[in-house]
Design an enzyme around this catalytic site. Structure first.
Site, PDB file in Angstrom:
ATOM      1  N   HIS A  32      -7.992  -5.051  -0.472  1.00 16.70           N
ATOM      2  CA  HIS A  32      -6.820  -4.265  -0.093  1.00 16.70           C
ATOM      3  C   HIS A  32      -6.118  -5.357   0.876  1.00 16.70           C
ATOM      4  CE1 HIS A  32      -3.974  -0.950  -0.259  1.00 16.70           C
ATOM      5  NE2 HIS A  32      -4.228  -0.811   0.956  1.00 16.70           N
ATOM      6  N   ASP A  70      -9.496  -4.061  -5.390  1.00 15.03           N
ATOM      7  CA  ASP A  70      -9.077  -3.086  -4.322  1.00 15.03           C
ATOM      8  C   ASP A  70      -9.860  -2.029  -4.154  1.00 15.03           C
ATOM      9  OD1 ASP A  70      -7.477  -1.506  -2.675  1.00 15.03           O
ATOM     10  OD2 ASP A  70      -5.808  -2.455  -3.337  1.00 15.03           O
ATOM     11  N   SER A  81       1.005  -1.295  -0.046  1.00 13.37           N
ATOM     12  CA  SER A  81      -0.108   0.111  -0.051  1.00 13.37           C
ATOM     13  C   SER A  81       0.930   1.326   0.038  1.00 13.37           C
ATOM     14  CB  SER A  81      -0.983  -0.015   1.314  1.00 13.37           C
ATOM     15  OG  SER A  81      -1.839   0.857   1.208  1.00 13.37           O
TER      16      SER A  81
END
Length: 252
Positions: free
Chosen positions: A232, A199, A128
């Site tokens: 995610h 995501d 991320s």
């Protein structure tokens, strides 16, 4: 082994504020020490959870260094303070970038690698916002300097970005094409990008854009893997992919 370090954001800043990085966790190699990878956590996380994830990987010859980002107010969270490598208004390449903190974090990470033995190959990976930081470090290494112009001190051999994006992706091609040396380094640096198609935090299209930016800038050893229906977070299949990919790239 844990230790605290400070990073000064450099004299180019109008307000030279010093942010304190959190604790660094190290996962020692179980076999012969052949490579060292700094692994960068996502927004609000820490180096301890990264080290737990990496400890179980079947890469006995890799040492993992898992730093913790400074705690700072984050615009995306309405100014709420949490661990972040830089300030972000949105988790995408379209957000305005906090270049000062990107450079300060990139320097902190390079510093962690600069004391590794000469025969050990070094790399950076992350998830991320940590992936965004790893990809920004890749551009600094390729250009030979940070965004503020200071020389980048480490020769990175592999970059991994999971569910991330590329800060400054739009200008990368023109910067690299203006230097033979940068173009040569870009052609040699292997990058693995993985992104889930579902995501909803860092949209899949930003992972795709990062891959396109690297590809058009002349990064020839670029692998982009998409994962159907993945949100995610990371899954074991992604970690397996990373291990398979790293093994030949770092000659493990």
């Amino acid at each position: 082994m844990s230790y605290n370090t400070h990073s000064n954001i450099g004299s180019s800043s109008r307000s030279a504020r010093t942010l304190e990085f959190g604790r660094t966790h190290v996962v020692r190699p179980k076999g012969k020490h052949q490579a060292t990878i700094v692994w960068l956590h996502g927004l609000g996380d820490n180096g301890s959870s990264s080290s737990q994830l990496l400890e179980s990987l079947p890469l006995p010859n890799v040492k993992w260094i898992c730093p913790t980002a400074p705690t700072r107010p984050v615009t995306l969270l309405g100014g709420f303070p949490c661990t972040a490598w830089f300030d972000a208004g949105e988790l995408s390449e379209d957000g305005s970038n906090d270049w000062e903190s990107l450079d300060a974090s990139a320097a902190h990470i390079a510093n962690l690698l600069s004391t590794e033995p000469a025969d050990v190959k070094v790399g950076i990976g992350g998830f991320s916002m940590g992936a965004a930081m790893a990809l920004y470090s890749a551009t600094c290494c390729t250009l030979g300097r940070y965004g503020n112009g200071n020389p980048y001190p480490v020769n990175l051999r592999a970059i991994v970005g999971l569910s991330g994006w590329l800060p400054g992706g739009r200008s990368l091609k023109s910067k690299i094409q203006s230097s033979h040396e940068a173009a040569r380094r870009a052609a040699a640096l292997p990058i693995l990008l993985c992104h889930g198609t579902s995501d909803d935090v860092v949209l899949y299209k930003y992972g795709e854009k990062a891959a396109q930016s690297f590809s058009s800038a002349g990064f020839r050893h670029l692998t982009f893997k998409s994962y159907e229906a993945l949100g995610h977070y990371t899954v074991p299949a992604e970690m397996e992919e990373m291990c398979h990919w790293l093994t030949p790239k770092l000659a493990l």
